[in-house]
Scaffold this motif. Structure first.
Motif, PDB file in Angstrom:
ATOM      1  N   TYR A  19       5.526 -24.306  -2.038  1.00  0.00           N
ATOM      2  CA  TYR A  19       6.099 -24.378  -3.384  1.00  0.00           C
ATOM      3  C   TYR A  19       5.682 -25.671  -4.089  1.00  0.00           C
ATOM      4  CZ  TYR A  19       8.983 -21.092  -0.814  1.00  0.00           C
ATOM      5  OH  TYR A  19       9.403 -20.069  -0.008  1.00  0.00           O
ATOM      6  N   GLN A  24       3.414 -21.067  -6.146  1.00  0.00           N
ATOM      7  CA  GLN A  24       4.398 -20.062  -5.767  1.00  0.00           C
ATOM      8  C   GLN A  24       5.807 -20.551  -6.082  1.00  0.00           C
ATOM      9  OE1 GLN A  24       3.840 -19.056  -1.676  1.00  0.00           O
ATOM     10  NE2 GLN A  24       5.216 -17.312  -1.734  1.00  0.00           N
ATOM     11  N   PRO A  27      11.679 -18.306  -3.431  1.00  0.00           N
ATOM     12  CA  PRO A  27      12.273 -16.973  -3.560  1.00  0.00           C
ATOM     13  C   PRO A  27      13.795 -16.964  -3.685  1.00  0.00           C
ATOM     14  CG  PRO A  27      11.651 -17.371  -1.291  1.00  0.00           C
ATOM     15  CD  PRO A  27      11.156 -18.543  -2.081  1.00  0.00           C
ATOM     16  N   THR A  28      14.453 -18.066  -3.282  1.00  0.00           N
ATOM     17  CA  THR A  28      15.918 -18.133  -3.343  1.00  0.00           C
ATOM     18  C   THR A  28      16.337 -19.506  -3.863  1.00  0.00           C
ATOM     19  OG1 THR A  28      16.159 -19.021  -1.105  1.00  0.00           O
ATOM     20  CG2 THR A  28      16.139 -16.598  -1.325  1.00  0.00           C
ATOM     21  N   ALA A  87      17.151 -13.320  -3.700  1.00  0.00           N
ATOM     22  CA  ALA A  87      15.987 -12.853  -4.455  1.00  0.00           C
ATOM     23  C   ALA A  87      16.370 -11.916  -5.597  1.00  0.00           C
ATOM     24  CB  ALA A  87      15.010 -12.158  -3.508  1.00  0.00           C
ATOM     25  N   CYS A 121      11.568 -17.103 -11.681  1.00  0.00           N
ATOM     26  CA  CYS A 121      11.553 -18.305 -10.838  1.00  0.00           C
ATOM     27  C   CYS A 121      12.917 -18.997 -10.878  1.00  0.00           C
ATOM     28  CB  CYS A 121      10.481 -19.292 -11.306  1.00  0.00           C
ATOM     29  SG  CYS A 121       8.807 -18.716 -11.011  1.00  0.00           S
TER      30      CYS A 121
END
Length: 161
Positions: A19, A24, A27-28, A87, A121
């Protein structure tokens, strides 16, 4: 191989590095919290700024954040609790404790952080200190000159006090 500072037991490249160093999104909300902690340990202030919610960026003080990250020896991160932030969620809360040393003295940053998802995001929105819980005594107060409750027949101050 360097372990990730966030405490996940994964390597940096397999954890927060994807990240911080890549394009990217986390995700959480918890993954974003961990990566932001790691960014502080690596003094990656651009990442901290970029993962702050757009509505809160006017409040972001780059110099103060960078100064704090540089003078702090980050020790560990503990995730205390998470509420939502998966997510499929749009909001989430992560309570955490970051242990550190500053000027050789131990410190801890305990925060309840709020996260919001925008354009797919996760972003840090706001944080607050947890409410202080008042401790209530269960039994009667024992004075220094009262008999010790352990049954020794000594004064409390000369025994268990």
């Amino acid at each position: 191989m360097e372990l990730c500072p966030c405490g996940s037991e994964k390597t940096y490249g397999d954890c927060c590095g994807v990240y911080i160093d890549g394009d990217q999104c986390a995700p959480t909300a918890e993954a974003l919290m961990r990566s932001r902690y790691t960014a502080y340990t690596r003094i990656a202030i651009d990442y901290i700024y970029n993962t702050t919610h757009s509505s809160q960026r006017d409040n972001f003080d780059r110099k103060d954040n960078e100064k704090w990250a540089q003078k702090t020896d980050w020790q560990s991160l503990e995730i205390v609790n998470t509420i939502d932030g998966g997510a499929e969620d749009d909001t989430g809360v992560v309570e955490f404790i970051a242990q550190y040393r500053e000027k050789g003295k131990p410190g801890r940053h305990h925060e309840i952080a709020e996260f919001r998802k925008e354009d797919g995001c996760w972003y840090f929105y706001d944080g607050r200190a947890p409410k202080i819980q008042q401790v209530k005594r269960e039994g009667p107060k024992i004075g220094r000159n009262d008999p010790c409750p352990c049954g020794s027949s000594k004064k409390y101050k000369k025994c268990c006090g």
